[in-house]
Scaffold this motif. Structure first.
Motif, mmCIF file in Angstrom:
data_model
loop_
_atom_site.group_PDB
_atom_site.id
_atom_site.type_symbol
_atom_site.label_atom_id
_atom_site.label_comp_id
_atom_site.label_asym_id
_atom_site.label_seq_id
_atom_site.Cartn_x
_atom_site.Cartn_y
_atom_site.Cartn_z
ATOM 1 N N GLY A 64 11.367 42.706 66.636
ATOM 2 C CA GLY A 64 11.132 43.270 66.074
ATOM 3 C C GLY A 64 12.186 42.542 64.979
ATOM 4 O O GLY A 64 12.784 42.883 63.754
ATOM 5 N N ILE A 65 12.941 41.915 65.486
ATOM 6 C CA ILE A 65 13.530 40.453 64.492
ATOM 7 C C ILE A 65 12.235 40.338 63.058
ATOM 8 O O ILE A 65 11.501 39.937 63.329
ATOM 9 N N ASN A 66 12.490 40.250 61.682
ATOM 10 C CA ASN A 66 11.951 39.610 60.643
ATOM 11 C C ASN A 66 12.145 38.206 60.779
ATOM 12 O O ASN A 66 13.413 38.073 60.289
ATOM 13 N N PHE A 67 11.255 37.439 59.902
ATOM 14 C CA PHE A 67 12.095 36.168 59.333
ATOM 15 C C PHE A 67 11.702 36.003 57.990
ATOM 16 O O PHE A 67 10.730 36.256 57.714
ATOM 17 N N ALA A 68 12.933 35.576 57.651
ATOM 18 C CA ALA A 68 12.908 35.227 55.674
ATOM 19 C C ALA A 68 12.868 33.776 55.448
ATOM 20 O O ALA A 68 13.828 32.921 55.771
ATOM 21 N N GLU A 69 11.576 33.264 54.774
ATOM 22 C CA GLU A 69 11.675 31.845 54.402
ATOM 23 C C GLU A 69 12.044 31.457 53.198
ATOM 24 O O GLU A 69 11.790 31.619 52.242
ATOM 25 N N VAL A 70 13.419 30.320 53.281
ATOM 26 C CA VAL A 70 13.680 29.553 51.739
ATOM 27 C C VAL A 70 12.824 28.849 51.908
ATOM 28 O O VAL A 70 12.892 27.877 53.171
ATOM 29 N N THR A 71 13.166 27.898 51.006
ATOM 30 C CA THR A 71 12.892 25.987 51.239
ATOM 31 C C THR A 71 14.048 25.598 50.815
ATOM 32 O O THR A 71 14.469 25.502 49.307
ATOM 33 N N LEU A 72 14.824 24.575 50.849
ATOM 34 C CA LEU A 72 15.452 23.450 50.427
ATOM 35 C C LEU A 72 15.383 22.316 50.824
ATOM 36 O O LEU A 72 14.984 22.316 52.027
ATOM 37 N N HIS A 73 15.041 21.594 50.103
ATOM 38 C CA HIS A 73 14.058 20.169 50.514
ATOM 39 C C HIS A 73 15.489 19.297 50.648
ATOM 40 O O HIS A 73 16.684 19.047 49.515
ATOM 41 N N ILE A 74 15.412 18.430 52.096
ATOM 42 C CA ILE A 74 17.016 17.877 52.292
ATOM 43 C C ILE A 74 17.034 16.606 51.658
ATOM 44 O O ILE A 74 15.763 16.108 52.047
ATOM 45 N N GLY A 75 17.958 16.310 51.519
ATOM 46 C CA GLY A 75 18.063 14.737 49.983
ATOM 47 C C GLY A 75 19.086 14.455 50.749
ATOM 48 O O GLY A 75 20.093 14.525 51.771
#
Length: 349
Positions: free
Chosen positions: A204-215
């Protein structure tokens, strides 16, 4: 806090050169902030610390093969070119680092591939090692990007003192990587296997996706003693409405929100409102998190073991508490935990 507060002696043999045999079987140090208790587990045991409705925030940025090797015109000298970010798609302009840099001047041309099918011209000096390149390539933009991928190499960190292997292309990438743009992996996520993700989902764990492009921002060294004077390089990020709904919903219901990695945390903290809700955002962040810092959203965090004086270590210190972080790192060295990109993980609760 000063830079010198983040110095410690890290034995060289603890810098992991290879990943663990199975992603979810690296070691996991579990740190309880309220009690100071420290446990030693395996990464797959992380499932025991979360319940139905809790949320894990993942950085879905995908590493691209950012390291190229070319030859300088006339001399034929071998030059490493590390792609940092695309400045202009139409003109094929890129911010890069070059090594050795002292011989690379404006106007120089670099040739890539056995057939010299890709050429780049140096059009600007940005820092001592930084340059702006204009790539010259006969073909469409899509063909140009394919050529970069074909000639590029998985950008495993420099301290890993070995040749890149075919395995690195898969293992230096999270299994949920989707949006290409990072020049280094969001390494806390490397420990998740498909099997573990499935088990978490079933629980029952939910996943939230964010995007941060590592530079460069994430791993540029801090060179000033006064941390307030350190300027982070900007990195591109996206937080969608869908991610906001999942995270804000969990906060409302008093479920746990756990950031998988420092980059997920930076993305969230870069777009939080004054009433501690997450807002959608698409743009750039140069947020630098160091102690003391009041975190707005996360109750827990997963992170690898970082190198001395790094911005990543400073964020972990801010979240964990400096003294507890120092104690945890002393134990990690004594217990021979593996450090850095291919190393072991800690869960801070």
């Amino acid at each position: 806090m000063k830079l010198s507060h983040f110095h410690f002696n890290l034995p060289e043999e603890l810098l992991a050169e290879f990943p663990s045999e199975n992603r979810d079987e690296s070691r996991l140090m579990v740190i309880h902030r309220k009690t100071g208790e420290i446990e030693h587990k395996m990464f797959k045991d992380i499932i025991n610390y979360f319940d139905d409705g809790d949320v894990m925030v993942l950085n879905n940025s995908k590493v691209f093969p950012a390291r190229l090797y070319g030859n300088k015109e006339k001399t034929g000298a071998r030059i490493e070119v590390f792609l940092l970010r695309e400045l202009n798609a139409e003109q094929r302009l890129w911010d890069v680092l070059v090594d050795p840099a002292r011989k690379i001047r404006i106007g120089n041309k670099l040739y890539f591939g056995d057939d010299d099918s890709l050429v780049a011209e140096v059009i600007d000096n940005t820092t001592s090692r930084g340059r702006t390149l204009r790539f010259l390539y006969d073909g469409s933009y899509e063909e140009f990007r394919e050529k970069l991928i074909e000639l590029g190499e998985t950008p495993i960190p420099k301290f890993i003192n070995r040749e890149v292997t075919p395995e690195d292309a898969e293992r230096y990438q999270t299994i949920y990587a989707k949006v290409e743009g990072s020049v280094a992996a969001p390494t806390a996520g490397l420990h998740f296997s498909k099997h573990l993700m499935k088990r978490l989902e079933i629980k029952g764990i939910n996943f939230a996706e964010v995007t941060l492009h590592i530079g460069l921002g994430t791993f540029n060294p801090v060179e000033v003693e006064d941390l307030s004077k350190h300027k982070m390089d900007s990195e591109e990020m996206v937080v969608t409405q869908e991610a906001c709904d999942i995270i804000n919903g969990a906060r409302t219901k008093k479920n746990k929100v756990c950031c998988i990695g420092t980059t997920s945390m930076r993305a969230m903290e870069s777009t939080v409102s004054s009433i501690r809700t997450l807002n959608p955002y698409s743009g750039w962040t140069n947020k630098f998190i160091y102690p003391p810092y009041d975190f707005s959203l996360a109750d827990a965090m997963v992170s690898n073991f970082h190198t001395p004086k790094s911005t990543l270590l400073m964020m972990v210190s801010a979240f964990c508490g400096h003294d507890l972080m120092k104690k945890a790192y002393e134990i990690a060295i004594k217990e021979k935990y593996n450090f850095y990109s291919y190393g072991d993980a800690m869960l801070i609760l």
